[in-house]
Design a protein around this motif. Structure first.
Motif, PDB file in Angstrom:
ATOM      1  N   SER A  29      -6.461  -0.092  -5.142  1.00  0.00           N
ATOM      2  CA  SER A  29      -5.112   0.075  -4.620  1.00  0.00           C
ATOM      3  C   SER A  29      -5.052  -0.613  -3.263  1.00  0.00           C
ATOM      4  CB  SER A  29      -4.745   1.562  -4.494  1.00  0.00           C
ATOM      5  OG  SER A  29      -5.481   2.154  -3.436  1.00  0.00           O
ATOM      6  N   ARG A  90      -5.749   5.007  -7.536  1.00  0.00           N
ATOM      7  CA  ARG A  90      -4.482   4.444  -8.011  1.00  0.00           C
ATOM      8  C   ARG A  90      -3.423   5.532  -8.160  1.00  0.00           C
ATOM      9  NH1 ARG A  90      -7.698   1.328 -11.799  1.00  0.00           N
ATOM     10  NH2 ARG A  90      -7.820  -0.850 -11.135  1.00  0.00           N
ATOM     11  N   TYR A  93      -2.299   6.694  -4.683  1.00  0.00           N
ATOM     12  CA  TYR A  93      -1.483   5.671  -4.017  1.00  0.00           C
ATOM     13  C   TYR A  93      -0.101   5.584  -4.661  1.00  0.00           C
ATOM     14  CZ  TYR A  93      -0.053   1.218  -2.031  1.00  0.00           C
ATOM     15  OH  TYR A  93       0.637   0.224  -1.371  1.00  0.00           O
TER      16      TYR A  93
END
Length: 203
Positions: A29, A90, A93
Protein backbone atom coordinates in the motif's frame (compact mmCIF):
# COMPACT_ATOMS: atom_id res chain seq x y z
CA UNK A 1 14.52 -22.51 15.35
CA UNK A 2 18.23 -22.22 14.84
CA UNK A 3 19.58 -18.68 15.12
CA UNK A 4 21.20 -19.13 11.71
CA UNK A 5 17.84 -19.92 10.09
CA UNK A 6 16.11 -16.91 11.64
CA UNK A 7 19.05 -14.66 10.81
CA UNK A 8 19.09 -15.71 7.16
CA UNK A 9 15.32 -15.27 6.87
CA UNK A 10 15.60 -11.74 8.28
CA UNK A 11 18.57 -10.97 6.01
CA UNK A 12 16.71 -12.01 2.85
CA UNK A 13 13.69 -9.99 3.92
CA UNK A 14 15.78 -6.88 4.49
CA UNK A 15 17.54 -7.36 1.14
CA UNK A 16 14.22 -7.83 -0.66
CA UNK A 17 15.02 -11.36 -1.86
CA UNK A 18 12.00 -13.66 -2.23
CA UNK A 19 12.10 -17.31 -3.30
CA UNK A 20 8.57 -18.70 -2.81
CA UNK A 21 6.26 -15.75 -3.49
CA UNK A 22 6.45 -12.81 -5.85
CA UNK A 23 6.63 -9.44 -4.17
CA UNK A 24 3.95 -6.97 -5.33
CA UNK A 25 5.46 -4.45 -7.72
CA UNK A 26 3.24 -1.64 -6.45
CA UNK A 27 4.07 -2.40 -2.79
CA UNK A 28 1.43 -3.52 -0.32
CA UNK A 29 0.00 0.00 0.00
CA UNK A 30 1.03 3.65 0.07
CA UNK A 31 1.31 3.62 3.88
CA UNK A 32 4.73 4.23 5.50
CA UNK A 33 7.11 1.29 5.81
CA UNK A 34 7.45 1.51 9.60
CA UNK A 35 4.59 -0.92 10.23
CA UNK A 36 6.15 -3.45 7.85
CA UNK A 37 9.41 -3.39 9.81
CA UNK A 38 7.55 -3.83 13.10
CA UNK A 39 5.62 -6.78 11.72
CA UNK A 40 8.87 -8.28 10.42
CA UNK A 41 10.33 -8.10 13.94
CA UNK A 42 7.22 -9.86 15.26
CA UNK A 43 7.61 -12.55 12.61
CA UNK A 44 11.26 -13.12 13.51
CA UNK A 45 10.39 -13.37 17.22
CA UNK A 46 7.73 -15.94 16.39
CA UNK A 47 10.11 -17.98 14.23
CA UNK A 48 12.86 -17.83 16.86
CA UNK A 49 10.51 -19.39 19.44
CA UNK A 50 8.99 -21.96 17.06
CA UNK A 51 10.24 -25.53 16.74
CA UNK A 52 9.21 -27.20 13.47
CA UNK A 53 11.82 -29.93 13.14
CA UNK A 54 10.23 -33.31 14.06
CA UNK A 55 11.63 -34.97 17.16
CA UNK A 56 11.74 -38.34 15.43
CA UNK A 57 14.39 -36.91 13.08
CA UNK A 58 16.62 -35.57 15.86
CA UNK A 59 18.95 -38.57 15.56
CA UNK A 60 20.04 -37.43 12.11
CA UNK A 61 23.01 -35.15 11.49
CA UNK A 62 22.61 -31.51 12.58
CA UNK A 63 23.25 -30.37 9.00
CA UNK A 64 19.81 -31.61 7.93
CA UNK A 65 18.08 -29.85 10.79
CA UNK A 66 19.76 -26.55 9.94
CA UNK A 67 18.93 -26.95 6.25
CA UNK A 68 15.27 -27.77 6.89
CA UNK A 69 14.87 -24.89 9.35
CA UNK A 70 16.51 -22.41 6.96
CA UNK A 71 14.09 -23.31 4.18
CA UNK A 72 11.13 -23.30 6.59
CA UNK A 73 12.13 -19.96 8.12
CA UNK A 74 12.46 -18.28 4.72
CA UNK A 75 9.11 -19.73 3.60
CA UNK A 76 7.25 -18.72 6.76
CA UNK A 77 8.81 -15.24 6.72
CA UNK A 78 7.55 -14.72 3.16
CA UNK A 79 4.10 -16.03 4.11
CA UNK A 80 3.99 -13.60 7.01
CA UNK A 81 5.19 -10.52 5.16
CA UNK A 82 3.71 -11.00 1.68
CA UNK A 83 0.54 -13.03 2.26
CA UNK A 84 -0.59 -12.01 5.75
CA UNK A 85 0.81 -8.52 6.25
CA UNK A 86 0.30 -7.25 2.71
CA UNK A 87 -3.34 -8.28 2.78
CA UNK A 88 -3.85 -6.72 6.20
CA UNK A 89 -2.06 -3.52 5.23
CA UNK A 90 -4.10 -3.16 2.04
CA UNK A 91 -7.30 -3.60 4.04
CA UNK A 92 -6.29 -1.02 6.66
CA UNK A 93 -5.15 1.47 4.03
CA UNK A 94 -8.37 1.07 2.02
CA UNK A 95 -10.44 1.49 5.17
CA UNK A 96 -8.53 4.63 6.12
CA UNK A 97 -8.83 6.03 2.61
CA UNK A 98 -12.57 5.34 2.57
CA UNK A 99 -13.01 7.08 5.93
CA UNK A 100 -11.08 10.14 4.75
CA UNK A 101 -13.07 10.32 1.51
CA UNK A 102 -16.31 10.31 3.48
CA UNK A 103 -15.16 13.04 5.86
CA UNK A 104 -13.13 15.15 3.43
CA UNK A 105 -14.90 17.39 0.95
CA UNK A 106 -13.03 18.20 -2.22
CA UNK A 107 -11.42 16.65 -5.27
CA UNK A 108 -7.93 16.53 -3.80
CA UNK A 109 -7.05 13.70 -1.42
CA UNK A 110 -6.68 14.57 2.23
CA UNK A 111 -3.11 15.48 3.25
CA UNK A 112 -3.63 13.49 6.45
CA UNK A 113 -4.08 10.22 4.58
CA UNK A 114 -0.41 9.24 4.52
CA UNK A 115 0.21 9.92 8.21
CA UNK A 116 -3.11 8.51 9.42
CA UNK A 117 -2.60 5.29 7.48
CA UNK A 118 0.92 5.03 8.89
CA UNK A 119 -0.40 5.53 12.42
CA UNK A 120 -3.11 2.89 12.06
CA UNK A 121 -0.89 0.27 10.43
CA UNK A 122 1.87 0.90 12.99
CA UNK A 123 -0.56 0.46 15.89
CA UNK A 124 -1.79 -2.82 14.44
CA UNK A 125 1.78 -4.03 13.87
CA UNK A 126 2.71 -3.04 17.44
CA UNK A 127 -0.30 -4.98 18.71
CA UNK A 128 0.88 -8.05 16.80
CA UNK A 129 4.40 -7.62 18.17
CA UNK A 130 3.08 -7.28 21.73
CA UNK A 131 0.98 -10.43 21.30
CA UNK A 132 3.95 -12.42 19.98
CA UNK A 133 6.20 -11.20 22.80
CA UNK A 134 3.60 -12.12 25.40
CA UNK A 135 3.00 -15.54 23.83
CA UNK A 136 6.70 -16.39 23.57
CA UNK A 137 7.79 -14.95 26.97
CA UNK A 138 9.73 -12.34 25.03
CA UNK A 139 8.14 -9.58 27.11
CA UNK A 140 9.55 -11.15 30.29
CA UNK A 141 13.08 -11.21 28.89
CA UNK A 142 12.64 -7.71 27.50
CA UNK A 143 11.56 -6.36 30.90
CA UNK A 144 14.39 -8.26 32.59
CA UNK A 145 16.89 -6.73 30.19
CA UNK A 146 15.41 -3.27 30.77
CA UNK A 147 15.70 -3.67 34.57
CA UNK A 148 19.30 -4.88 34.33
CA UNK A 149 20.17 -2.04 31.97
CA UNK A 150 18.54 0.50 34.29
CA UNK A 151 20.40 -0.90 37.30
CA UNK A 152 23.73 -0.90 35.45
CA UNK A 153 23.15 2.66 34.23
CA UNK A 154 22.35 3.88 37.74
CA UNK A 155 25.48 2.23 39.15
CA UNK A 156 27.60 3.71 36.38
CA UNK A 157 26.28 7.24 36.87
CA UNK A 158 26.67 6.90 40.65
CA UNK A 159 30.31 5.85 40.28
CA UNK A 160 30.94 8.59 37.72
CA UNK A 161 29.36 11.22 39.97
CA UNK A 162 31.42 10.00 42.91
CA UNK A 163 34.58 10.08 40.80
CA UNK A 164 33.95 13.62 39.55
CA UNK A 165 33.45 14.84 43.13
CA UNK A 166 36.85 13.49 44.22
CA UNK A 167 39.98 15.58 44.37
CA UNK A 168 43.11 14.67 42.41
CA UNK A 169 44.66 12.55 45.18
CA UNK A 170 41.47 10.52 45.73
CA UNK A 171 41.14 9.94 41.99
CA UNK A 172 44.66 8.55 41.82
CA UNK A 173 43.96 6.27 44.77
CA UNK A 174 40.71 5.03 43.17
CA UNK A 175 42.47 4.28 39.88
CA UNK A 176 45.24 2.47 41.78
CA UNK A 177 42.69 0.32 43.62
CA UNK A 178 40.97 -0.55 40.33
CA UNK A 179 44.29 -1.55 38.75
CA UNK A 180 45.17 -3.76 41.73
CA UNK A 181 41.72 -5.34 41.67
CA UNK A 182 42.15 -6.21 37.98
CA UNK A 183 45.60 -7.72 38.63
CA UNK A 184 44.47 -9.95 41.52
CA UNK A 185 42.67 -12.59 39.38
CA UNK A 186 45.74 -12.89 37.13
CA UNK A 187 48.01 -13.37 40.15
CA UNK A 188 45.70 -15.98 41.64
CA UNK A 189 45.52 -17.93 38.39
CA UNK A 190 49.32 -17.77 38.02
CA UNK A 191 49.90 -19.01 41.59
CA UNK A 192 47.36 -21.81 41.10
CA UNK A 193 49.11 -22.86 37.90
CA UNK A 194 52.48 -22.96 39.68
CA UNK A 195 51.01 -25.09 42.48
CA UNK A 196 49.55 -27.52 39.96
CA UNK A 197 52.90 -27.82 38.19
CA UNK A 198 54.70 -28.47 41.50
CA UNK A 199 52.07 -30.99 42.58
CA UNK A 200 51.22 -29.00 45.71
CA UNK A 201 47.82 -28.14 47.14
CA UNK A 202 46.53 -24.79 45.88
CA UNK A 203 43.93 -24.29 48.65
Amino acid sequence: MENLAVGLAAFFQLMGCYFFFEQPEDRCSQAPDLASWIFLVATMCFLWDTSIYPRRFMHMDRFWRVLVEIVAAIFLAEVGTIIIWCGLERFLYSLTDLFLNLTHNGCQPSPLGYWLSGLITSLVALAVLWYVLEATDGMYYLMKFARELSSTTKDFWGMLRCYTNMNTRDRRRALKVCQLARQMPNRRSASRKCCQQDGESCD
